[in-house]
Write a protein that holds these residues in place. Structure first.
Motif, PDB file in Angstrom:
ATOM      1  N   ALA A  72       3.886  10.055  -5.373  1.00  0.00           N
ATOM      2  CA  ALA A  72       2.891   8.983  -5.267  1.00  0.00           C
ATOM      3  C   ALA A  72       3.569   7.667  -4.902  1.00  0.00           C
ATOM      4  CB  ALA A  72       2.121   8.846  -6.575  1.00  0.00           C
ATOM      5  N   LEU A  73       4.688   7.380  -5.547  1.00  0.00           N
ATOM      6  CA  LEU A  73       5.433   6.161  -5.249  1.00  0.00           C
ATOM      7  C   LEU A  73       5.925   6.173  -3.808  1.00  0.00           C
ATOM      8  CD1 LEU A  73       6.785   3.484  -6.036  1.00  0.00           C
ATOM      9  CD2 LEU A  73       8.731   4.843  -6.867  1.00  0.00           C
ATOM     10  N   TYR A  74       6.464   7.291  -3.362  1.00  0.00           N
ATOM     11  CA  TYR A  74       6.968   7.411  -1.998  1.00  0.00           C
ATOM     12  C   TYR A  74       5.877   7.071  -0.985  1.00  0.00           C
ATOM     13  CZ  TYR A  74       8.562   9.513   2.349  1.00  0.00           C
ATOM     14  OH  TYR A  74       8.889   9.717   3.661  1.00  0.00           O
ATOM     15  N   HIS A  75       4.695   7.624  -1.169  1.00  0.00           N
ATOM     16  CA  HIS A  75       3.613   7.361  -0.216  1.00  0.00           C
ATOM     17  C   HIS A  75       3.170   5.904  -0.248  1.00  0.00           C
ATOM     18  CE1 HIS A  75       2.848  11.143   1.771  1.00  0.00           C
ATOM     19  NE2 HIS A  75       3.138  11.748   0.634  1.00  0.00           N
ATOM     20  N   ALA A  76       3.165   5.283  -1.414  1.00  0.00           N
ATOM     21  CA  ALA A  76       2.821   3.861  -1.504  1.00  0.00           C
ATOM     22  C   ALA A  76       3.872   3.012  -0.781  1.00  0.00           C
ATOM     23  CB  ALA A  76       2.683   3.435  -2.956  1.00  0.00           C
ATOM     24  N   ILE A  77       5.149   3.376  -0.926  1.00  0.00           N
ATOM     25  CA  ILE A  77       6.224   2.640  -0.245  1.00  0.00           C
ATOM     26  C   ILE A  77       6.081   2.764   1.270  1.00  0.00           C
ATOM     27  CG2 ILE A  77       8.711   2.515   0.183  1.00  0.00           C
ATOM     28  CD1 ILE A  77       9.098   3.572  -2.735  1.00  0.00           C
ATOM     29  N   ILE A  78       5.876   3.978   1.752  1.00  0.00           N
ATOM     30  CA  ILE A  78       5.756   4.199   3.201  1.00  0.00           C
ATOM     31  C   ILE A  78       4.543   3.454   3.756  1.00  0.00           C
ATOM     32  CG2 ILE A  78       5.338   5.929   5.006  1.00  0.00           C
ATOM     33  CD1 ILE A  78       8.241   5.816   3.904  1.00  0.00           C
ATOM     34  N   GLU A  79       3.441   3.449   3.025  1.00  0.00           N
ATOM     35  CA  GLU A  79       2.253   2.708   3.476  1.00  0.00           C
ATOM     36  C   GLU A  79       2.551   1.212   3.562  1.00  0.00           C
ATOM     37  OE1 GLU A  79      -2.482   2.191   2.371  1.00  0.00           O
ATOM     38  OE2 GLU A  79      -1.217   3.419   1.081  1.00  0.00           O
ATOM     39  N   ALA A  80       3.263   0.679   2.570  1.00  0.00           N
ATOM     40  CA  ALA A  80       3.629  -0.742   2.590  1.00  0.00           C
ATOM     41  C   ALA A  80       4.584  -1.036   3.748  1.00  0.00           C
ATOM     42  CB  ALA A  80       4.256  -1.138   1.256  1.00  0.00           C
ATOM     43  N   LEU A  81       5.524  -0.131   4.001  1.00  0.00           N
ATOM     44  CA  LEU A  81       6.444  -0.308   5.126  1.00  0.00           C
ATOM     45  C   LEU A  81       5.723  -0.284   6.473  1.00  0.00           C
ATOM     46  CD1 LEU A  81       9.672   1.669   4.156  1.00  0.00           C
ATOM     47  CD2 LEU A  81       9.504  -0.744   4.770  1.00  0.00           C
ATOM     48  N   HIS A  82       4.655   0.494   6.559  1.00  0.00           N
ATOM     49  CA  HIS A  82       3.861   0.497   7.796  1.00  0.00           C
ATOM     50  C   HIS A  82       3.313  -0.894   8.072  1.00  0.00           C
ATOM     51  CE1 HIS A  82       3.413   4.530   9.521  1.00  0.00           C
ATOM     52  NE2 HIS A  82       3.668   4.970   8.303  1.00  0.00           N
ATOM     53  N   GLY A  83       2.911  -1.602   7.027  1.00  0.00           N
ATOM     54  CA  GLY A  83       2.425  -2.967   7.215  1.00  0.00           C
ATOM     55  C   GLY A  83       3.513  -3.905   7.687  1.00  0.00           C
ATOM     56  N   VAL A  84       4.677  -3.805   7.079  1.00  0.00           N
ATOM     57  CA  VAL A  84       5.800  -4.680   7.441  1.00  0.00           C
ATOM     58  C   VAL A  84       6.286  -4.396   8.855  1.00  0.00           C
ATOM     59  CG1 VAL A  84       8.218  -5.213   6.917  1.00  0.00           C
ATOM     60  CG2 VAL A  84       6.548  -5.090   5.066  1.00  0.00           C
ATOM     61  N   THR A  85       6.347  -3.131   9.221  1.00  0.00           N
ATOM     62  CA  THR A  85       6.911  -2.741  10.516  1.00  0.00           C
ATOM     63  C   THR A  85       5.842  -2.539  11.596  1.00  0.00           C
ATOM     64  OG1 THR A  85       6.902  -0.391   9.924  1.00  0.00           O
ATOM     65  CG2 THR A  85       8.917  -1.645   9.447  1.00  0.00           C
ATOM     66  N   ARG A  86       4.621  -2.942  11.298  1.00  0.00           N
ATOM     67  CA  ARG A  86       3.502  -2.838  12.244  1.00  0.00           C
ATOM     68  C   ARG A  86       3.261  -1.414  12.701  1.00  0.00           C
ATOM     69  NH1 ARG A  86       4.628  -8.192  15.902  1.00  0.00           N
ATOM     70  NH2 ARG A  86       4.323  -9.685  14.234  1.00  0.00           N
ATOM     71  N   GLY A  87       3.322  -0.491  11.754  1.00  0.00           N
ATOM     72  CA  GLY A  87       2.929   0.880  12.041  1.00  0.00           C
ATOM     73  C   GLY A  87       4.026   1.814  12.490  1.00  0.00           C
ATOM     74  N   GLN A  88       5.203   1.312  12.769  1.00  0.00           N
ATOM     75  CA  GLN A  88       6.305   2.184  13.177  1.00  0.00           C
ATOM     76  C   GLN A  88       7.478   1.930  12.244  1.00  0.00           C
ATOM     77  OE1 GLN A  88       7.020   1.530  17.326  1.00  0.00           O
ATOM     78  NE2 GLN A  88       5.001   2.231  17.904  1.00  0.00           N
ATOM     79  N   VAL A  89       7.655   2.833  11.291  1.00  0.00           N
ATOM     80  CA  VAL A  89       8.669   2.641  10.264  1.00  0.00           C
ATOM     81  C   VAL A  89      10.047   2.948  10.842  1.00  0.00           C
ATOM     82  CG1 VAL A  89       9.382   3.219   7.924  1.00  0.00           C
ATOM     83  CG2 VAL A  89       6.967   3.210   8.505  1.00  0.00           C
ATOM     84  N   GLN A  90      10.499   2.055  11.712  1.00  0.00           N
ATOM     85  CA  GLN A  90      11.827   2.134  12.299  1.00  0.00           C
ATOM     86  C   GLN A  90      12.473   0.775  12.140  1.00  0.00           C
ATOM     87  OE1 GLN A  90      10.581   3.251  16.299  1.00  0.00           O
ATOM     88  NE2 GLN A  90      11.710   5.171  16.044  1.00  0.00           N
ATOM     89  N   LEU A  91      13.744   0.785  11.809  1.00  0.00           N
ATOM     90  CA  LEU A  91      14.460  -0.477  11.663  1.00  0.00           C
ATOM     91  C   LEU A  91      15.688  -0.475  12.562  1.00  0.00           C
ATOM     92  CD1 LEU A  91      14.063  -1.038   7.821  1.00  0.00           C
ATOM     93  CD2 LEU A  91      12.798  -2.133   9.665  1.00  0.00           C
TER      94      LEU A  91
END
Length: 146
Positions: A72-91
């Motif tokens: 559950a935590l993992y999915h919440a983190i990934i969803e939040a990262l989608h917001g920060v990275t504008r939908g593409q979780v790549q850094l």
């Protein structure tokens, strides 16, 4: 019945994250039987951001060491990262880096206790090229049921 407007977990996570007095804010939330923590992470690698938030949540007793809570935590983190990275979780692979503050909050945002607990992850900070001054602000929020 339904979602309690005074206990909207996403709103509370963002307020905690942006609070000038997070310690007092956490104490108020804990009076409502919620658990939370705050922290910071900077990296060019998304998995390091995930690991830092997971570690903080485990160390602060927000999640137990069982799969469904970590999941559950993992999915919440990934969803939040989608917001920060504008939908593409790549850094780093696309020459981006982040410097983020985070808040993790766990509680029941509903009037009916049978709805169970939820977890929210709020992220705020900067994202941009790995050159000082080449970044901009970003915010992300992820919410998942436990």
């Amino acid at each position: 019945m339904g979602l309690n407007k005074d206990r909207r977990i996403g709103r509370q996570a963002i307020l905690l994250l942006l609070s000038d007095d997070a310690t007092s804010q956490l104490q108020l939330l804990e009076q409502s039987n919620w658990k939370g923590c705050i922290g910071k992470v900077g990296s060019m690698e998304a998995h390091k951001v995930v690991a830092a938030i997971e570690t903080a949540a485990k160390k602060n007793g927000i999640i137990d060491l069982v799969y469904r809570e970590s999941h559950a935590l993992y999915h919440a983190i990934i969803e939040a990262l989608h917001g920060v990275t504008r939908g593409q979780v790549q850094l780093g692979s696309v020459h981006r880096t982040v410097g983020l503050s985070f808040a993790v909050l766990r509680g029941n945002p509903y009037d009916d206790e049978r709805e169970g607990e939820w977890i929210a992850v709020a992220l705020y900070g900067t994202i941009g090229a790995p050159v000082k001054g080449s970044e901009h602000e970003a915010i992300g929020l992820g919410i998942n049921h436990i």
